[in-house]
Design a protein around this motif. Structure first.
Motif, PDB file in Angstrom:
ATOM      1  N   GLU A  15      -8.196  -1.099  -4.964  1.00 43.02           N
ATOM      2  CA  GLU A  15      -6.857  -1.677  -4.986  1.00 43.02           C
ATOM      3  C   GLU A  15      -6.721  -0.024  -5.020  1.00 43.02           C
ATOM      4  OE1 GLU A  15      -5.472  -5.116  -5.865  1.00 43.02           O
ATOM      5  OE2 GLU A  15      -7.519  -5.104  -6.438  1.00 43.02           O
ATOM      6  N   ALA A  16      -7.212   0.900  -4.885  1.00 39.60           N
ATOM      7  CA  ALA A  16      -6.730   2.298  -4.367  1.00 39.60           C
ATOM      8  C   ALA A  16      -6.575   2.439  -2.971  1.00 39.60           C
ATOM      9  CB  ALA A  16      -7.321   3.698  -5.073  1.00 39.60           C
ATOM     10  N   LEU A  17      -7.727   1.821  -2.588  1.00 41.97           N
ATOM     11  CA  LEU A  17      -7.905   2.153  -0.995  1.00 41.97           C
ATOM     12  C   LEU A  17      -7.228   0.723  -0.907  1.00 41.97           C
ATOM     13  CD1 LEU A  17     -11.967   2.214  -1.320  1.00 41.97           C
ATOM     14  CD2 LEU A  17     -10.650   3.987  -0.255  1.00 41.97           C
ATOM     15  N   ASP A  18      -5.948  -0.721  -0.637  1.00 40.35           N
ATOM     16  CA  ASP A  18      -5.752  -1.222  -0.355  1.00 40.35           C
ATOM     17  C   ASP A  18      -4.311  -0.894  -0.177  1.00 40.35           C
ATOM     18  OD1 ASP A  18      -4.688  -4.159   0.450  1.00 40.35           O
ATOM     19  OD2 ASP A  18      -5.449  -4.922  -1.448  1.00 40.35           O
ATOM     20  N   PRO A  19      -4.503  -0.920   1.035  1.00 34.84           N
ATOM     21  CA  PRO A  19      -3.485  -0.584   1.801  1.00 34.84           C
ATOM     22  C   PRO A  19      -2.393  -1.463   1.366  1.00 34.84           C
ATOM     23  CG  PRO A  19      -4.369  -1.053   3.281  1.00 34.84           C
ATOM     24  CD  PRO A  19      -5.232  -0.865   2.193  1.00 34.84           C
ATOM     25  N   ARG A  20      -2.160  -2.752   1.017  1.00 38.45           N
ATOM     26  CA  ARG A  20      -1.539  -3.655   0.947  1.00 38.45           C
ATOM     27  C   ARG A  20      -0.483  -3.386  -0.606  1.00 38.45           C
ATOM     28  NH1 ARG A  20      -5.561  -8.691   1.382  1.00 38.45           N
ATOM     29  NH2 ARG A  20      -6.792  -6.945   0.335  1.00 38.45           N
ATOM     30  N   ASN A  21      -0.971  -2.854  -1.467  1.00 30.44           N
ATOM     31  CA  ASN A  21      -0.442  -2.383  -2.289  1.00 30.44           C
ATOM     32  C   ASN A  21       0.589  -0.828  -1.990  1.00 30.44           C
ATOM     33  OD1 ASN A  21      -1.974  -3.900  -4.691  1.00 30.44           O
ATOM     34  ND2 ASN A  21      -3.976  -2.821  -3.997  1.00 30.44           N
ATOM     35  N   PRO A  22       1.462  -1.550  -3.189  1.00 29.79           N
ATOM     36  CA  PRO A  22       2.806  -0.169  -3.506  1.00 29.79           C
ATOM     37  C   PRO A  22       1.843   1.066  -3.415  1.00 29.79           C
ATOM     38  CG  PRO A  22       3.647  -2.284  -4.403  1.00 29.79           C
ATOM     39  CD  PRO A  22       2.099  -2.050  -4.375  1.00 29.79           C
ATOM     40  N   LEU A  23       2.193   2.300  -2.476  1.00 29.65           N
ATOM     41  CA  LEU A  23       1.744   3.583  -2.560  1.00 29.65           C
ATOM     42  C   LEU A  23       1.162   4.204  -3.924  1.00 29.65           C
ATOM     43  CD1 LEU A  23       0.681   6.411  -1.448  1.00 29.65           C
ATOM     44  CD2 LEU A  23       3.255   6.777  -0.769  1.00 29.65           C
ATOM     45  N   PHE A  29      -4.061   3.052  -9.752  1.00 30.57           N
ATOM     46  CA  PHE A  29      -5.533   2.655  -9.377  1.00 30.57           C
ATOM     47  C   PHE A  29      -5.572   4.373  -9.343  1.00 30.57           C
ATOM     48  CE2 PHE A  29      -3.598  -1.396  -7.920  1.00 30.57           C
ATOM     49  CZ  PHE A  29      -4.075  -1.633  -9.846  1.00 30.57           C
ATOM     50  N   PHE A  30      -6.195   5.110  -8.640  1.00 32.80           N
ATOM     51  CA  PHE A  30      -6.888   6.334  -8.283  1.00 32.80           C
ATOM     52  C   PHE A  30      -7.102   6.908  -9.777  1.00 32.80           C
ATOM     53  CE2 PHE A  30      -7.140  10.428  -7.016  1.00 32.80           C
ATOM     54  CZ  PHE A  30      -8.778  10.523  -6.093  1.00 32.80           C
ATOM     55  N   CYS A  31      -6.316   7.191 -10.123  1.00 36.79           N
ATOM     56  CA  CYS A  31      -6.565   8.204 -11.732  1.00 36.79           C
ATOM     57  C   CYS A  31      -6.866   7.320 -12.540  1.00 36.79           C
ATOM     58  CB  CYS A  31      -4.570   8.169 -12.378  1.00 36.79           C
ATOM     59  SG  CYS A  31      -3.760   9.750 -10.931  1.00 36.79           S
ATOM     60  N   ILE A  32      -6.765   5.698 -12.300  1.00 36.41           N
ATOM     61  CA  ILE A  32      -7.759   4.858 -13.968  1.00 36.41           C
ATOM     62  C   ILE A  32      -8.951   5.440 -13.381  1.00 36.41           C
ATOM     63  CG2 ILE A  32      -7.957   3.041 -13.679  1.00 36.41           C
ATOM     64  CD1 ILE A  32      -5.316   2.364 -13.674  1.00 36.41           C
ATOM     65  N   GLN A  84     -13.564   7.644  -3.250  1.00 37.99           N
ATOM     66  CA  GLN A  84     -13.044   8.083  -4.403  1.00 37.99           C
ATOM     67  C   GLN A  84     -11.696   9.156  -2.969  1.00 37.99           C
ATOM     68  OE1 GLN A  84     -13.515   9.212  -7.912  1.00 37.99           O
ATOM     69  NE2 GLN A  84     -11.212   9.101  -8.223  1.00 37.99           N
ATOM     70  N   TYR A  85     -12.232  10.645  -2.848  1.00 39.39           N
ATOM     71  CA  TYR A  85     -12.200  11.488  -1.843  1.00 39.39           C
ATOM     72  C   TYR A  85     -11.834  11.795  -0.923  1.00 39.39           C
ATOM     73  CZ  TYR A  85     -13.810  15.010  -5.867  1.00 39.39           C
ATOM     74  OH  TYR A  85     -14.273  15.966  -6.289  1.00 39.39           O
ATOM     75  N   ALA A  86     -12.336  10.387   0.437  1.00 38.76           N
ATOM     76  CA  ALA A  86     -11.961  10.346   1.323  1.00 38.76           C
ATOM     77  C   ALA A  86     -10.338   9.220   1.303  1.00 38.76           C
ATOM     78  CB  ALA A  86     -12.551   9.311   2.076  1.00 38.76           C
ATOM     79  N   CYS A  87     -10.134   8.850  -0.037  1.00 34.38           N
ATOM     80  CA  CYS A  87      -9.095   7.290  -0.100  1.00 34.38           C
ATOM     81  C   CYS A  87      -7.786   8.767  -0.381  1.00 34.38           C
ATOM     82  CB  CYS A  87      -9.329   6.311  -1.853  1.00 34.38           C
ATOM     83  SG  CYS A  87      -7.642   5.684  -2.064  1.00 34.38           S
ATOM     84  N   TRP A  88      -7.917   9.845  -1.181  1.00 35.21           N
ATOM     85  CA  TRP A  88      -7.279  10.412  -2.003  1.00 35.21           C
ATOM     86  C   TRP A  88      -6.676  11.320  -0.321  1.00 35.21           C
ATOM     87  CZ3 TRP A  88      -3.380  11.907  -4.725  1.00 35.21           C
ATOM     88  CH2 TRP A  88      -3.302  12.784  -5.306  1.00 35.21           C
ATOM     89  N   ARG A  89      -7.882  11.838   0.239  1.00 30.99           N
ATOM     90  CA  ARG A  89      -7.598  12.659   0.982  1.00 30.99           C
ATOM     91  C   ARG A  89      -7.333  12.320   2.720  1.00 30.99           C
ATOM     92  NH1 ARG A  89     -12.462  14.324   1.873  1.00 30.99           N
ATOM     93  NH2 ARG A  89     -12.713  12.644   3.521  1.00 30.99           N
ATOM     94  N   ASP A  90      -7.516  11.079   3.146  1.00 33.61           N
ATOM     95  CA  ASP A  90      -6.947  10.316   4.142  1.00 33.61           C
ATOM     96  C   ASP A  90      -5.989   9.224   3.828  1.00 33.61           C
ATOM     97  OD1 ASP A  90      -8.995  12.417   5.305  1.00 33.61           O
ATOM     98  OD2 ASP A  90     -10.627  10.741   5.012  1.00 33.61           O
ATOM     99  N   GLU A  91      -5.674   9.396   2.892  1.00 34.32           N
ATOM    100  CA  GLU A  91      -4.788   7.855   3.006  1.00 34.32           C
ATOM    101  C   GLU A  91      -3.588   8.192   2.041  1.00 34.32           C
ATOM    102  OE1 GLU A  91      -6.330   3.874   2.413  1.00 34.32           O
ATOM    103  OE2 GLU A  91      -8.365   4.810   2.861  1.00 34.32           O
TER     104      GLU A  91
END
Length: 147
Positions: A15-23, A29-32, A84-91
């Motif tokens: 869900e954190a990786l999904d760009p269709r979700n609001p930022l 989701f990332f924090c969860i 997770q790290y790639a999601c945070w850093r790159d997205e």
């Protein structure tokens, strides 16, 4: 059971990786996921390590020993944390910055903001970081749960 819990947590990461979700939902989701992994290691993996150290070799309902489960967890968590790290850093960080939310280094703050952060740390954060002595004379407090 422990591996299925990791699969659930991976679905939260998706869900954190999904760009269709609001930022900000993605950030939530990332924090969860981070919080869930902390709890997972503090409770479930710690219990698993105790089983390994006790040298009791029993197979659980999934047919795995504690050592086999631990190795599977390590392999699965490494992949998840890389994502997770790639999601945070790159997205997430670039998307937050594009929306006016920036994470600054202390050196990037002006003098007034730096003074505020230092005061906040000194008055609010540091007092709760003070280590507690736990020994026979000062045992860890019992945490009571309600029935």
């Amino acid at each position: 059971m422990k591996l299925s819990w990791l699969e659930f947590n991976h679905r939260v990461l998706e869900e954190a990786l999904d760009p269709r979700n609001p930022l900000l939902e993605r950030v939530k989701f990332f924090c969860i996921v981070s919080s869930n992994l902390d709890e997972f290691f503090e409770v479930r993996v710690a219990g698993l390590k105790q089983q390994i150290e006790s040298e009791v070799v029993e197979r659980t309902m999934d047919g795995m020993t504690a050592s086999e489960t631990f190795r599977a967890i390590v392999k699965r968590v490494r992949l998840m944390v890389e994502q997770q790290y790639a999601c945070w850093r790159d997205e997430l960080v670039p998307s937050l910055a594009a929306n006016g939310i920036r994470l600054l280094e202390l050196a990037e703050l002006d003098e007034a903001d730096r003074a505020w952060v230092e005061d906040y740390y000194r008055t609010q954060v540091h007092p709760v970081l003070t280590p507690l002595a736990i020994d026979p004379a000062h045992p860890f407090p019992q945490l009571l749960t309600s029935p």
